[in-house]
Scaffold this motif. Sequence first.
Motif, PDB file in Angstrom:
ATOM      1  N   PHE A 102       0.809  -1.201   0.000  1.00 25.90           N
ATOM      2  CA  PHE A 102       0.000   0.000   0.000  1.00 25.90           C
ATOM      3  C   PHE A 102       0.842   1.249   0.000  1.00 25.90           C
ATOM      4  N   ILE A 103       1.895   1.257   0.816  1.00 32.23           N
ATOM      5  CA  ILE A 103       2.720   2.464   0.911  1.00 32.23           C
ATOM      6  C   ILE A 103       3.446   2.730  -0.400  1.00 32.23           C
ATOM      7  N   MET A 104       3.977   1.657  -1.016  1.00 29.64           N
ATOM      8  CA  MET A 104       4.667   1.878  -2.287  1.00 29.64           C
ATOM      9  C   MET A 104       3.701   2.380  -3.338  1.00 29.64           C
ATOM     10  N   ASN A 105       2.500   1.807  -3.353  1.00 32.03           N
ATOM     11  CA  ASN A 105       1.515   2.288  -4.310  1.00 32.03           C
ATOM     12  C   ASN A 105       1.109   3.711  -4.013  1.00 32.03           C
ATOM     13  N   ALA A 106       1.095   4.087  -2.758  1.00 35.94           N
ATOM     14  CA  ALA A 106       0.738   5.461  -2.407  1.00 35.94           C
ATOM     15  C   ALA A 106       1.728   6.437  -3.011  1.00 35.94           C
ATOM     16  N   PHE A 107       2.982   6.043  -3.066  1.00 38.64           N
ATOM     17  CA  PHE A 107       3.970   6.913  -3.699  1.00 38.64           C
ATOM     18  C   PHE A 107       3.610   7.136  -5.168  1.00 38.64           C
ATOM     19  N   GLY A 108       3.289   6.053  -5.838  1.00 33.92           N
ATOM     20  CA  GLY A 108       2.881   6.192  -7.229  1.00 33.92           C
ATOM     21  C   GLY A 108       1.621   7.025  -7.363  1.00 33.92           C
ATOM     22  N   ASP A 109       0.673   6.822  -6.449  1.00 34.46           N
ATOM     23  CA  ASP A 109      -0.556   7.614  -6.489  1.00 34.46           C
ATOM     24  C   ASP A 109      -0.242   9.086  -6.372  1.00 34.46           C
ATOM     25  N   ALA A 110       0.718   9.422  -5.530  1.00 37.99           N
ATOM     26  CA  ALA A 110       1.038  10.829  -5.324  1.00 37.99           C
ATOM     27  C   ALA A 110       1.563  11.452  -6.607  1.00 37.99           C
ATOM     28  N   THR A 111       2.490  10.762  -7.294  1.00 40.50           N
ATOM     29  CA  THR A 111       3.001  11.346  -8.534  1.00 40.50           C
ATOM     30  C   THR A 111       1.891  11.446  -9.576  1.00 40.50           C
ATOM     31  N   PHE A 112       1.027  10.449  -9.603  1.00 41.28           N
ATOM     32  CA  PHE A 112      -0.108  10.474 -10.527  1.00 41.28           C
ATOM     33  C   PHE A 112      -0.985  11.697 -10.260  1.00 41.28           C
ATOM     34  N   VAL A 113      -1.276  11.940  -9.003  1.00 38.42           N
ATOM     35  CA  VAL A 113      -2.139  13.063  -8.660  1.00 38.42           C
ATOM     36  C   VAL A 113      -1.485  14.381  -9.059  1.00 38.42           C
ATOM     37  N   LEU A 114      -0.162  14.472  -8.856  1.00 39.61           N
ATOM     38  CA  LEU A 114       0.512  15.709  -9.250  1.00 39.61           C
ATOM     39  C   LEU A 114       0.373  15.945 -10.738  1.00 39.61           C
ATOM     40  N   ALA A 115       0.488  14.862 -11.518  1.00 39.17           N
ATOM     41  CA  ALA A 115       0.305  15.014 -12.958  1.00 39.17           C
ATOM     42  C   ALA A 115      -1.105  15.500 -13.260  1.00 39.17           C
ATOM     43  N   ILE A 116      -2.096  14.966 -12.539  1.00 38.15           N
ATOM     44  CA  ILE A 116      -3.476  15.409 -12.769  1.00 38.15           C
ATOM     45  C   ILE A 116      -3.608  16.893 -12.450  1.00 38.15           C
ATOM     46  N   PHE A 117      -2.965  17.323 -11.358  1.00 36.83           N
ATOM     47  CA  PHE A 117      -3.040  18.741 -11.008  1.00 36.83           C
ATOM     48  C   PHE A 117      -2.508  19.611 -12.132  1.00 36.83           C
ATOM     49  N   LEU A 118      -1.343  19.189 -12.673  1.00 31.15           N
ATOM     50  CA  LEU A 118      -0.773  19.982 -13.759  1.00 31.15           C
ATOM     51  C   LEU A 118      -1.739  20.048 -14.934  1.00 31.15           C
ATOM     52  N   LEU A 119      -2.387  18.922 -15.226  1.00 30.55           N
ATOM     53  CA  LEU A 119      -3.319  18.915 -16.341  1.00 30.55           C
ATOM     54  C   LEU A 119      -4.528  19.797 -16.062  1.00 30.55           C
ATOM     55  N   ILE A 120      -4.999  19.775 -14.834  1.00 31.08           N
ATOM     56  CA  ILE A 120      -6.131  20.640 -14.501  1.00 31.08           C
ATOM     57  C   ILE A 120      -5.733  22.097 -14.670  1.00 31.08           C
ATOM     58  N   GLN A 121      -4.498  22.388 -14.273  1.00 35.79           N
ATOM     59  CA  GLN A 121      -4.054  23.764 -14.401  1.00 35.79           C
ATOM     60  C   GLN A 121      -4.013  24.183 -15.863  1.00 35.79           C
ATOM     61  N   ARG A 122      -3.621  23.242 -16.719  1.00 34.70           N
ATOM     62  CA  ARG A 122      -3.489  23.590 -18.124  1.00 34.70           C
ATOM     63  C   ARG A 122      -4.818  23.700 -18.820  1.00 34.70           C
ATOM     64  N   THR A 123      -5.706  22.744 -18.539  1.00 29.31           N
ATOM     65  CA  THR A 123      -6.911  22.661 -19.360  1.00 29.31           C
ATOM     66  C   THR A 123      -8.184  22.966 -18.587  1.00 29.31           C
ATOM     67  N   GLY A 124      -8.128  23.044 -17.278  1.00 28.23           N
ATOM     68  CA  GLY A 124      -9.336  23.321 -16.502  1.00 28.23           C
ATOM     69  C   GLY A 124     -10.314  22.183 -16.491  1.00 28.23           C
ATOM     70  N   SER A 125      -9.884  20.991 -16.900  1.00 28.14           N
ATOM     71  CA  SER A 125     -10.820  19.870 -16.936  1.00 28.14           C
ATOM     72  C   SER A 125     -10.043  18.589 -16.778  1.00 28.14           C
ATOM     73  N   VAL A 126     -10.739  17.498 -16.431  1.00 31.75           N
ATOM     74  CA  VAL A 126     -10.057  16.210 -16.385  1.00 31.75           C
ATOM     75  C   VAL A 126     -10.674  15.217 -17.355  1.00 31.75           C
ATOM     76  N   ASP A 127     -11.616  15.682 -18.145  1.00 30.21           N
ATOM     77  CA  ASP A 127     -12.288  14.805 -19.094  1.00 30.21           C
ATOM     78  C   ASP A 127     -11.285  14.340 -20.142  1.00 30.21           C
ATOM     79  N   PHE A 128     -11.403  13.094 -20.550  1.00 37.18           N
ATOM     80  CA  PHE A 128     -10.459  12.580 -21.533  1.00 37.18           C
ATOM     81  C   PHE A 128     -10.527  13.357 -22.838  1.00 37.18           C
ATOM     82  N   ARG A 129     -11.710  13.864 -23.148  1.00 36.32           N
ATOM     83  CA  ARG A 129     -11.831  14.560 -24.433  1.00 36.32           C
ATOM     84  C   ARG A 129     -10.989  15.823 -24.450  1.00 36.32           C
ATOM     85  N   SER A 130     -10.906  16.510 -23.293  1.00 35.05           N
ATOM     86  CA  SER A 130     -10.138  17.758 -23.297  1.00 35.05           C
ATOM     87  C   SER A 130      -8.682  17.536 -22.962  1.00 35.05           C
TER      88      SER A 130
END
Lengths: 176, 102, 632
Positions: C174-202
Motif C-alpha cells: 500500500f505504501i509503495m503504491n501510495a507513492f505512485g498515487d502521489a506522482t499520478f495526482v501531481l500530474a493530474i493537477f498539472l493537467l487541470i491547471q493547463r486545461t481546466g478539466s479532467v475529461d479525456f476529451r479535453s
Amino acid sequence: MTNFIVWVVWIVAALSLLSSGIAVVLFSNPFYSALALIGNLASLAVLYLLLAAEFVAAAQVLVYAGAVVVMFLFVIAYLGGRADAPWAGRPSLQSLAAILAAGAIAVEIVVVIALKAGDELSTAADIEDGFGSPAEIGHLFLGDHLLAFEVTSIVLLVAAVGGVILGTAIPEESHS
Amino acid sequence: MPGPGVAAYLIISVILFATGAFGVLIRRSPLIVLLALEIMLNAGNLALIAFARQTGTGSGQIFALTVMVVAAAEAVVGLGLIVAISRRHIDLDVDKLTTLRG
Amino acid sequence: MTGAAWIALFAPAAAVVLIALAGTRIPRRAAGILAAGSALVSFICSVIAFVGLLGESPEERTHFSTLWTWLSAGRLQIGAQILVDPLSVFMMLVVSGVGFLILAYATGYMHGDAEERRYHAYKALFLFSMLLLVEAGNLVLLLAGWGMVGLSSYLLINFWHHRASAVAAGKKAFIMNAFGDATFVLAIFLLIQRTGSVDFRSVLQDGVVKHGSAVAVLIALGLLGGAVAKSAQVPLHTWLPDAMEGPTPVSALIHAATMVTAGVYLIVRTHVLFELAPAIQDLAGILGAITILLAGVVALVQTDIKRVIAYSTMSQIGYMFVAVGLGAYGSGLFHLMTHAFFKALLFMAAGIVIHALSDEQDIRRMGGLGRALPLTYRAFVVGALALAAIPPFAGFFSKDSILGAAANAGTLGWILWGAGAIGAFLTALYTFRLLFIVFWGDLSPFAREHVHVKRFEGGFAMAWPVAVLTVLSVVGGWLQVPWGWSLVNDWIDPVAESAEEATGVTFTFSVVASLALALGGIWLAWRLYGRPSGAPARVRKRWPWATRTLEHKFWFDELYDRLFSAPAAGMAVALGRDVERPVFLASLGGIATGVRSASRRLSTVQTGFVREYALALAAGLAVLAIVFILVT
C-alpha cells in the motif's frame, strides 16, 4: 466693609475646620473624636453659608450634625472602650506610606489648583437672590434631577433595612 | 464675590480630604476610620458647593445633598457592622479583621 | 451499449453490498457464487458492449456516458462518466473474463476458510474497482478506481491478518503504491491547471502542452511514476513478491492478470501525453527492460513456488512496458491479454499443488508431483510453454509482436530488443526449472507424507477454470499472427495508433533468434534440473557472491529500508520522545501548574488588611494626580 467681615469669618471657619479635622484623626478617645467631628461640621456649615448655599448648610447641620453624629455617639457609648492612639506601636511601613500618600495627594492637588487659579477659577459667576434657597433646590430636585432624587430615596430604604438586619441578627455562637 | 476666591475654598477642601485620608490609613479602630471617612466626604461636599457657586448652577448643591444622603446610609451600615462585630466578641481592630484573605 | 457498460460496472458492486449486508445469514458458498455470478454478469455485458462496438465503423467507436455530476468546483466539473471505446472494452473483456474464471476457482480454493465470505466480498470489490479504472471517462474517476484497486489489494494481501508477515506485506504494497498515487495526482493537477478539466476529451488532445516542454515531461513523469508503482517495475517493485502472502487466487487475479497491468493500461490511455514527452516514453521502455532482466535473474534462485511466478509476472510486465515505451500499444495490450491467460493458469495450477500439499509452498520439499497430479501437470506444461513463448502457444505471438516492434525502432529499440531476447532465455530457464523441480523426478519424502488428491485433483470448482485457461493459453495467441493478421492492433488503432513492426528479414531474424534463445533456456534447465544432479549446488559454490546478491534481490529491500523506513521510524521515535512528550503532554500539566502557581503568588496581594487596601487606593490616586498634572 462686608469684604473684611467675610474674610475674618472665612479665616476663623477655615482654621476651626482644619483643626477639628486633625483632632478627629488624632484623638485616642472615640468620644472626643466624634465631638470634634461636630465642630468640623459646624465650620463647614459656616463655609456653605459664605458660598450662598443656605439650604445645604441647614441640611448639613440637621442631617449630619444632628442625626449621623448622634448615631455615632450612640454606638460609641454602647461599645465604650478606648482606641489606641495613632502613634501607638512601632512606626511601620504602613504609617510611613500613609503619611506620604496623604501628603502627596494634598500637595499635588494644591499645585493643580494653584496653577489653574489664575485662569478658570478667577471669576465667580453672578447669582440672583434665590440661589441656594429651598425653592431653588426644590425646583432642581423635582425637575432636572428627579432621577437622583428617587434613587437616593431607594438607597435610604435599603440602608435602613440593612441596618435593622445587621442589628437584630442573633449571633450564633460568639467567637468566630 | 466677597471674600476669598473659589480657589481658596478648594485648597481647604483638599487639605481636609488629605487629613481624612490620613486618618483612614493610620487608625486601627473602625469607629475612628468611619469618622475619618465622613471627613473625606465632607471635603468633597465643600468642593462641590464651591464649584456650584463658581459656575452659578445649582446642580452642585443637589449633588452635595445626594452625597450627604449616601454618607448617612453608609454610616448606618458601617455602624451596624461594628455593632455586629462587637456582639460576637471580636476585637475592634481593623488589623485583626482579616478573614477575607487570599 | 453504454447501459451494458454501466451494468458491468455496478454488478460486482451490488455483489459486495449484498454479501456485506447478508453477513452470516447466507452460507459460505453462496457468497462465492454471488461474487462469481456478478463477474459473469460483467463479462456478458462486456461482450454485449463489444458486439455493439463491432457494429460501428472505427471512427465512431467512442461513447461517453455521464450519470451525474460527481464533483463541481467552480470551472472544474467532474462527472461520474464512463467511456466505451475499443480500449476500454478490450480491458473490460480481459478483466471480467479472467476475473470470472478466477472467482469461480476461488469458491473451491477458499472453501472451508473461516472468513470466506469476507474474501469473496473483497474480491467483488476489487472487480468493481478495476472495472471502474478501465471504464472511467475522466482522470479523476480513473484515479478513484486506481486507489480502490490499491485498497482491495491491501485488504486481500493481509486477508489472513493474524499472520505478521501478511500484515507487513500489505502495508508495504500500500505504501509503495501510495507513492505512485502521489506522482499520478501531481500530474493530474498539472493537467487541470493547463486545461481546466479532467475529461479525456479535453485532456488527451495533441496540443495540450508543448511537445518536449518541461511541463510535458513532468506530467508524463507523474503518470509514469504511478504506472511503475502499480505495475511493480524497477524501482518500485519490491512489494510484489511480498504480496504473495495473500491467498493464491488473489495472486492470480490481482498480481498477475489485472491490477498490475493497470499501469500499462494507463500509459496506453494517456499515450498522447507520453508522446508529447518522448524522453519519458523512452524511460518507460528502459525501466521495462531493466525489470525484465532483474526479475528474470532473481527468479532463478527463488524457492517459493509463488514467488517464482511473481518475479515472472514482473518480468512479463517489463515486456509490456517495453512495448508501450516504443509506441507499440497494440502489441503491449496483446501481451497483456495472453499473459493474463497463462499467468492465471500457472497460479491456479500452483494453487492446486499447494492445496494438495496442505499449504506447503517451498519447492525444495516438492518433487515428482507430475505422477500424483497428472492433469495439473499437463496444465502447467501448457502454461510454461506459453510463458516461454514457444509456438503455437499464446506467449509466442504476443512476445514476438513486441520484439518485432523493438527491432524496428532504431538504436534504443535494438537495446530493448537485446534485453527482451535475453529475457526470453531467462524466462524459459526459470520457468522450466520450476517445472522440473516440482513435477519431475521421484515423489519427494514430504510429498509422500502429505499429498492428498481430490477428485479432478482439486475439486471440480478448481479444475474447470484451469481447463478453460489451458485452452485459452493455446488459442489466445492466434488473434495476431505474424505474416497473417493483426486483430488486436487493428482493434486498438482508433484509440492509440501503434508503431510499425519490423518486416522482412529483420522480423524473421528477431523471431528465430528469440525462439532459439527460449529453446536454449529450456535445454539448460533440463540439463541442470531435469535429472537430479549436483550442478546447481556447484554453481552456487563457485559464485557465492553472485548467489547472495540474487537471493537478496539485488539488495533493493535493504536499500529502501536504509533510505526510507529506518529514518522514518527513527524520526517517529525521536518526535515522540523529544517533541510530543515534553512539549505537548507535559505542557498540559505545565499549563495547569503554571496557572495555579501564578494565581497563588497573585493571591498574596489580598492580605485581608483593610488599611493596606486603602493605602493602595490612596497611592493610586496620588500617582494619577501626577499623571494628570503632567499630561494637561
